[in-house]
Enzyme design. Structure first.
Site, PDB file in Angstrom:
ATOM      1  N   GLU A 170       0.835  -1.209   0.000  1.00 46.80           N
ATOM      2  CA  GLU A 170       0.000   0.000   0.000  1.00 46.80           C
ATOM      3  C   GLU A 170       0.868   1.256   0.000  1.00 46.80           C
ATOM      4  OE1 GLU A 170      -3.474  -0.686   2.799  1.00 46.80           O
ATOM      5  OE2 GLU A 170      -2.839   1.316   3.379  1.00 46.80           O
TER       6      GLU A 170
ATOM      7  N   CYS B 101       3.262   8.343   1.530  1.00 46.45           N
ATOM      8  CA  CYS B 101       3.610   7.416   2.604  1.00 46.45           C
ATOM      9  C   CYS B 101       3.982   6.087   1.958  1.00 46.45           C
ATOM     10  CB  CYS B 101       2.413   7.253   3.539  1.00 46.45           C
ATOM     11  SG  CYS B 101       2.714   6.094   4.871  1.00 46.45           S
TER      12      CYS B 101
ATOM     13  N   CYS C  77       4.366  -7.105   8.484  1.00 45.37           N
ATOM     14  CA  CYS C  77       5.217  -6.536   9.531  1.00 45.37           C
ATOM     15  C   CYS C  77       5.252  -7.478  10.727  1.00 45.37           C
ATOM     16  CB  CYS C  77       4.661  -5.180   9.958  1.00 45.37           C
ATOM     17  SG  CYS C  77       5.677  -4.371  11.202  1.00 45.37           S
TER      18      CYS C  77
ATOM     19  N   CYS D  12       2.169  -4.434  16.517  1.00 52.65           N
ATOM     20  CA  CYS D  12       1.516  -3.447  17.390  1.00 52.65           C
ATOM     21  C   CYS D  12       0.027  -3.814  17.462  1.00 52.65           C
ATOM     22  CB  CYS D  12       1.686  -2.039  16.833  1.00 52.65           C
ATOM     23  SG  CYS D  12       3.420  -1.604  16.626  1.00 52.65           S
TER      24      CYS D  12
ATOM     25  N   CYS E 229      -2.762  -2.207  15.056  1.00 54.71           N
ATOM     26  CA  CYS E 229      -2.423  -1.948  13.655  1.00 54.71           C
ATOM     27  C   CYS E 229      -2.970  -2.999  12.694  1.00 54.71           C
ATOM     28  CB  CYS E 229      -0.895  -1.876  13.540  1.00 54.71           C
ATOM     29  SG  CYS E 229      -0.325  -1.788  11.853  1.00 54.71           S
TER      30      CYS E 229
ATOM     31  N   CYS F  74      -3.825   2.660   8.281  1.00 52.59           N
ATOM     32  CA  CYS F  74      -2.672   2.077   7.605  1.00 52.59           C
ATOM     33  C   CYS F  74      -2.871   0.567   7.442  1.00 52.59           C
ATOM     34  CB  CYS F  74      -1.436   2.364   8.447  1.00 52.59           C
ATOM     35  SG  CYS F  74      -0.019   1.393   8.000  1.00 52.59           S
TER      36      CYS F  74
HETATM   37  S1  SF4 Z   1       2.340   0.166  13.449  1.00 55.91           S
HETATM   38 FE1  SF4 Z   1       1.943  -1.644  12.210  1.00 55.91          FE
HETATM   39  S2  SF4 Z   1       3.341  -1.483  10.462  1.00 55.91           S
HETATM   40 FE2  SF4 Z   1       4.068  -0.044  12.039  1.00 55.91          FE
HETATM   41  S3  SF4 Z   1       5.554  -1.226  13.227  1.00 55.91           S
HETATM   42 FE3  SF4 Z   1       3.603  -1.490  14.281  1.00 55.91          FE
HETATM   43  S4  SF4 Z   1       2.730  -3.389  13.394  1.00 55.91           S
HETATM   44 FE4  SF4 Z   1       4.383  -2.695  12.031  1.00 55.91          FE
END
Ligand code: SF4
Length: 359
Positions: free
Chosen positions: A92, A105, A112, A116, A119, A341
């Site tokens: 993306e 961005c 990932c 988090c 997210c 995101c």
């Molecule tokens: S916010 Fe999402 S993309 Fe960014 S580091 Fe944390 S898990 Fe990874």
């Protein structure tokens, strides 16, 4: 053979590679000019370059590894691109319009591993790192999209805040930055580029030492270890005290300001008590830090988190301000499309999967 993207080379690497094949440095400058100033999309459009050199480039590199899969446009001018990579993975990229210019961005990894808890991107674990070429190509594709519109608009700012942890793909991310700021290329001002990390401490030190003068942002999201570990499991490896040491080192070494990102989650980290604690944490470096308060975009997959109400956001902001902390509430973009995101990507992957089951 899967060819590498020509966009992955810095000007020094391109000069060296062409030199090894018997070409003088000016050939590299010409190719560079075609890529970033003329912005051609095929090697054959490089009409001033001899046929044998074009043949060599075509044999060894590709100029287009990304294909546009989905594009969503919001009423505020935000455009979300979902690109398909050569191996079928989706990434993306987002174009945003601000008063000060156009920012993009970019994504640095397929998925990932940081995980988090709020997210949408982190739901899909990392498949692989993006090459430097695939990161550069995101910018070039957006720039080509702007070129095609014929308004003479140019990408002026970059935020490395898309899917992935850029410090977990360090070398490629550094090459990407070198290519973006090259004065003979896109020449994006280094002060117009921000790299955001979840706080991989050893890489924060390395980044300070590399000293490419772009901005650094740290996703903190909580002022103490207990809360931060609940929100971001990476805090177990790199707790708040270690982050503060790394921030001090970064400021001392680069003399640059660091941005602290703080997503406001309703009744989780948005109380005045946390604002007081946060202000205390940065009291001795007020001049060198800037706190970005980010209203949370809820995603279906994380129903435990809600958006803070406006009253709490303002109370949090006021508390920081009263304590002399530089801060702002981040302006939102693309709220009428999949704004969070990774949201567009995870929805599309699900859709593609459902289609392949029913077909
Ligand atoms: S916010 Fe999402 S993309 Fe960014 S580091 Fe944390 S898990 Fe990874």
């Amino acid at each position: 053979m899967n060819k590498n993207s020509i966009y992955g080379l810095t000007i020094e690497q391109l000069t060296e590679w062409l030199g090894q094949h018997g070409y003088k440095p000016y050939r590299a400058s010409q190719v560079w000019n075609y890529l970033y100033r003329e912005r051609v999309t095929t090697f054959s459009e490089m009409v001033d370059i001899k046929a044998d050199c074009i043949e060599l480039l075509t044999e060894n590199f590709t100029i287009q590894t990304l294909r546009e899969h989905v594009k969503q446009e919001a009423s505020d001018g935000t455009v979300k691109f979902l690109f398909k990579l050569n191996d079928g993975n989706l990434i993306e990229t987002v174009l945003m319009r601000h008063k000060y210019g156009l920012s993009v961005c970019v994504t640095t990894q397929v998925g990932c591993n940081i995980g988090c808890s709020f997210c949408a991107s982190g739901l899909l674990t990392k498949t692989r790192d993006l090459s430097s070429g695939e990161i550069v190509e995101q910018i070039m594709n957006v720039q080509h999209h702007l070129d095609a519109a014929g308004e003479g608009e140019k990408v002026s700012h970059i935020v490395v805040m898309g899917i992935g942890e850029p410090f977990d793909n360090f070398e490629n991310m550094i090459d990407f930055l070198k290519i973006m700021i090259d004065q003979k290329g896109l020449a994006i001002g280094s002060r117009h580029i921000t790299v955001s990390t979840s706080g991989i401490v050893n890489k924060m030190y390395e980044f300070a030492d590399v000293n490419i003068p772009v901005n650094l942002a740290l996703s903190l999201h909580a002022p103490n270890n207990e809360l931060r570990t609940k929100i971001m499991k990476i805090n177990r490896a790199f707790p708040v005290e270690k982050l503060m040491d790394a921030i001090n080192y970064y400021i001392e070494k680069t003399n640059r300001r660091i941005t602290i990102e703080y997503i406001l989650l309703k009744d989780v980290n948005d109380h005045v008590e946390e604002a007081v604690e946060l202000a205390a944490l940065f009291q001795d470096k007020k001049k060198k830090t800037y706190i970005n308060l980010i209203p949370y975009n809820p995603v279906d997959e994380h129903s435990q988190y809600q958006r803070s109400d406006q009253e709490s956001v303002l109370a949090f902001y006021d508390t920081l301000k009263k304590n002399g902390i530089n801060c702002k509430i981040r302006q939102e973009h693309g709220t009428d499309i999949d704004a969070a995101c990774g949201q567009l990507r995870s929805k599309q992957i699900k859709k593609d999967k459902d289609q392949s089951i029913t077909s």
